[in-house]
Design a protein around this motif. Sequence first.
Motif, PDB file in Angstrom:
ATOM      1  N   LYS A  19       0.866  -1.182   0.000  1.00 53.97           N
ATOM      2  CA  LYS A  19       0.000   0.000   0.000  1.00 53.97           C
ATOM      3  C   LYS A  19       0.897   1.225   0.000  1.00 53.97           C
ATOM      4  O   LYS A  19       1.825   1.316   0.809  1.00 53.97           O
ATOM      5  CB  LYS A  19      -0.939   0.000   1.216  1.00 53.97           C
ATOM      6  CG  LYS A  19      -1.880   1.197   1.257  1.00 53.97           C
ATOM      7  CD  LYS A  19      -2.957   1.007   2.319  1.00 53.97           C
ATOM      8  CE  LYS A  19      -2.416   1.089   3.721  1.00 53.97           C
ATOM      9  NZ  LYS A  19      -2.055   2.495   4.105  1.00 53.97           N
ATOM     10  N   SER A  57      -3.494  -2.183  -5.066  1.00 56.14           N
ATOM     11  CA  SER A  57      -4.209  -0.902  -5.050  1.00 56.14           C
ATOM     12  C   SER A  57      -3.553   0.153  -5.935  1.00 56.14           C
ATOM     13  O   SER A  57      -3.913   1.330  -5.862  1.00 56.14           O
ATOM     14  CB  SER A  57      -4.312  -0.377  -3.613  1.00 56.14           C
ATOM     15  OG  SER A  57      -3.035  -0.285  -3.015  1.00 56.14           O
ATOM     16  N   CYS A  67      -8.345   1.516  -8.003  1.00 58.61           N
ATOM     17  CA  CYS A  67      -8.776   1.239  -6.629  1.00 58.61           C
ATOM     18  C   CYS A  67      -9.273   2.538  -5.996  1.00 58.61           C
ATOM     19  O   CYS A  67      -8.611   3.580  -6.072  1.00 58.61           O
ATOM     20  CB  CYS A  67      -7.605   0.670  -5.829  1.00 58.61           C
ATOM     21  SG  CYS A  67      -8.021   0.189  -4.146  1.00 58.61           S
ATOM     22  N   VAL A  91      -9.678   5.080  -3.253  1.00 57.15           N
ATOM     23  CA  VAL A  91      -8.903   5.379  -2.046  1.00 57.15           C
ATOM     24  C   VAL A  91      -9.254   6.763  -1.513  1.00 57.15           C
ATOM     25  O   VAL A  91      -9.781   7.610  -2.228  1.00 57.15           O
ATOM     26  CB  VAL A  91      -7.377   5.328  -2.320  1.00 57.15           C
ATOM     27  CG1 VAL A  91      -6.940   3.933  -2.752  1.00 57.15           C
ATOM     28  CG2 VAL A  91      -6.966   6.379  -3.345  1.00 57.15           C
ATOM     29  N   VAL A 143      -7.723   2.438   1.654  1.00 60.71           N
ATOM     30  CA  VAL A 143      -8.499   1.816   0.590  1.00 60.71           C
ATOM     31  C   VAL A 143      -9.968   1.820   1.003  1.00 60.71           C
ATOM     32  O   VAL A 143     -10.314   1.417   2.118  1.00 60.71           O
ATOM     33  CB  VAL A 143      -8.007   0.380   0.322  1.00 60.71           C
ATOM     34  CG1 VAL A 143      -8.880  -0.288  -0.731  1.00 60.71           C
ATOM     35  CG2 VAL A 143      -6.546   0.396  -0.113  1.00 60.71           C
TER      36      VAL A 143
END
Length: 258
Positions: free
Chosen positions: A108, A206, A210, A212, A253
């Motif tokens: 991440k 991610s 994705c 976020v 996320v």
Amino acid sequence: MTNDQSQMTIRFGSSILRFDSVSSTNDVARELAVSGASEGLCVIAREQTAGRGRQGRSWSSPPGEGLYLSLILRPPVNASDAAMITLAAAVAVAETLRLDFQAAADIKWPNDILVRGRKICGILVEAAIEDDQLQYAVMGIGVNIAQCSFPDQIGDGATSLLLETGRVILPEDFVEAMLPRIEDWYATAISQPDHVIARWEEISASAHDCLVRVESPDGSVEGVTRGLTATGALIVELATGERREIVSGEVKVRAVSA
């Protein structure tokens, strides 16, 4: 303290200083760097009494249950290129977990290493900069190895190699597998940074498409990830279609509603 003159890799880990307990391996390594210690010197402790992570957070470092390690680096790069070293470290640790210990590691942004959504490793790179040139950098790596449980404030947000694999793994075994990968990806970050970007995006679930939320001192933004820039910034596309390049902040996320 002991000094182990091993030949684990060409440079990284060829000299290792081992401590039973320190406040922070990064603090010890920084003092050594200021004193002129050579690149590749490695500091390892069984325990940290004041371990820290990104954004001033503490890092739980109980004795004998994790790997607490710092490396001295002297990269021939400008300060603006330092982010690539952090990304390279994340790639190296994630590959070690995946390929050597069969743990399904994810990254991440920029350098949190997760397994099944729980943090297993934190990386903190601290640098001394003068005239936009890195004088040295200290790469701190904390890996949860043998923890069966975590403090209440961490709760279900963390995991360990023992919890994920069911195997008893010694921190030294992880060091031996990780340091050659760190050295290889560090060299790649200096000579071919685009390769680091490509591998980071390949590992991170991610990195693309994705949803976020990014929180920083300047506020928060929410959008969809569109990969990394050439310098390692995270690209987030807002609902308006505008694309933001994120250079610092905490990425969360977001769950997508059905």
